[in-house]
Design an enzyme around this catalytic site. Sequence first.
Site, mmCIF file in Angstrom:
data_model
loop_
_atom_site.group_PDB
_atom_site.id
_atom_site.type_symbol
_atom_site.label_atom_id
_atom_site.label_comp_id
_atom_site.label_asym_id
_atom_site.label_seq_id
_atom_site.Cartn_x
_atom_site.Cartn_y
_atom_site.Cartn_z
ATOM 1 N N CYS A 102 0.826 -1.208 0.000
ATOM 2 C CA CYS A 102 0.000 0.000 0.000
ATOM 3 C C CYS A 102 0.860 1.258 0.000
ATOM 4 O O CYS A 102 1.724 1.419 0.867
ATOM 5 C CB CYS A 102 -0.896 -0.019 1.238
ATOM 6 S SG CYS A 102 -1.795 1.521 1.528
ATOM 7 N N TRP A 128 -7.357 -6.325 6.139
ATOM 8 C CA TRP A 128 -6.000 -6.770 5.875
ATOM 9 C C TRP A 128 -5.695 -7.936 6.813
ATOM 10 O O TRP A 128 -6.129 -7.945 7.966
ATOM 11 C CB TRP A 128 -5.002 -5.638 6.123
ATOM 12 C CG TRP A 128 -5.107 -4.506 5.159
ATOM 13 C CD1 TRP A 128 -5.933 -3.428 5.240
ATOM 14 C CD2 TRP A 128 -4.351 -4.341 3.954
ATOM 15 N NE1 TRP A 128 -5.747 -2.593 4.168
ATOM 16 C CE2 TRP A 128 -4.770 -3.129 3.355
ATOM 17 C CE3 TRP A 128 -3.352 -5.078 3.327
ATOM 18 C CZ2 TRP A 128 -4.239 -2.651 2.166
ATOM 19 C CZ3 TRP A 128 -2.812 -4.600 2.141
ATOM 20 C CH2 TRP A 128 -3.255 -3.405 1.564
ATOM 21 N N THR A 139 -8.114 0.099 7.434
ATOM 22 C CA THR A 139 -7.067 0.647 6.585
ATOM 23 C C THR A 139 -5.690 0.577 7.235
ATOM 24 O O THR A 139 -5.547 0.537 8.453
ATOM 25 C CB THR A 139 -7.370 2.112 6.237
ATOM 26 O OG1 THR A 139 -7.368 2.898 7.437
ATOM 27 C CG2 THR A 139 -8.716 2.252 5.546
ATOM 28 N N TYR A 178 -5.258 7.098 -9.075
ATOM 29 C CA TYR A 178 -6.502 6.400 -8.755
ATOM 30 C C TYR A 178 -7.677 7.012 -9.500
ATOM 31 O O TYR A 178 -8.610 6.321 -9.902
ATOM 32 C CB TYR A 178 -6.755 6.447 -7.250
ATOM 33 C CG TYR A 178 -5.796 5.594 -6.468
ATOM 34 C CD1 TYR A 178 -5.959 4.216 -6.415
ATOM 35 C CD2 TYR A 178 -4.722 6.156 -5.786
ATOM 36 C CE1 TYR A 178 -5.088 3.416 -5.704
ATOM 37 C CE2 TYR A 178 -3.833 5.366 -5.074
ATOM 38 C CZ TYR A 178 -4.024 3.991 -5.022
ATOM 39 O OH TYR A 178 -3.151 3.210 -4.320
#
Length: 307
Positions: free
Chosen positions: A46, A79, A113, A177
């Site tokens: 990430c 995650w 996150t 993105y």
Amino acid sequence: MDYIPDRLRAGEQPADALEGEYGADADAPVWPVEPGRYRLVAAKACPWANRSIIVRSLLGLEDVISLGLPGPTHDERSWTFDLDPGGVDPVLGIERLQEAFLNRDPDYAKGITVPAIVEVETKQVVTNDFPWITHDFFFEWRDHHRPDAPDLWPDECREEMEAVMKRVFTEVNNGVYRCGFAGSQEAYESAYERLFAALDWLEERLTDRRYLMGESITEADVRLFTTLARFDPVYHGHFKCNRNKLSEMPALWGYARDLFQTPGFGESIDFEQIKAHYYVVHTDINPTGIVPLGPDTAGWLTPHGRG
């Protein structure tokens, strides 16, 4: 962090951030600055988490704040620690980062996150507010920096640096993105033009200076680097950011290699994990889940000539 289009915003605070403050005099939940108390959970795949890994290393905080590394892929829930034996983080004893969020707030229903700071004893998230994690590493943990740690937030150029970082975040970090998740041809073309206008600006800026703010590495360089490192392996093809490759922009390519070869930067990059993350997780963009074999990354270690 996770990259979905609703994260595209002008400011850097994620909508699902859990907040916490370090120090003795704070109104929000207070967390002491105490070596060994916290674990940084940050996936190398990430880009937002990658920042925190780099800053932790640059400042010499490795023995002060431990590091947990989730695997490159995840499901809709969380995650996971599938790189660790038994799929369990060896310090926190959890399989999913989601567990640490629920330990902080049992009703938490927003995104799970990275990066996230987790208190080891209680196994609860302190904060996942990614821009403030690196900010706090510099300002709140200053007493624990290594003696020759870089000044990542120099006073003399702070105002200009803030403006540079805002443009980098809006037009480059999020710009890729915006291209990749565009819902129409018109939206994609607009995002594409904005992205490459910003890259052209950076190419010009870095033609006559070694780093974004001059002769020293700052937080601004960390924030740009994590996008540049992913540009040719992922964004050029997967996100259709294909006017040119990073390796075809002389100043930016030299600058990126300069940083990659600086201790703290290159060792934080795992190109295989990066490709696996984007090409496997983004099933709407890449429904086959096929991960490309290229590009050849040996060029990152070639002389950059910027010294």
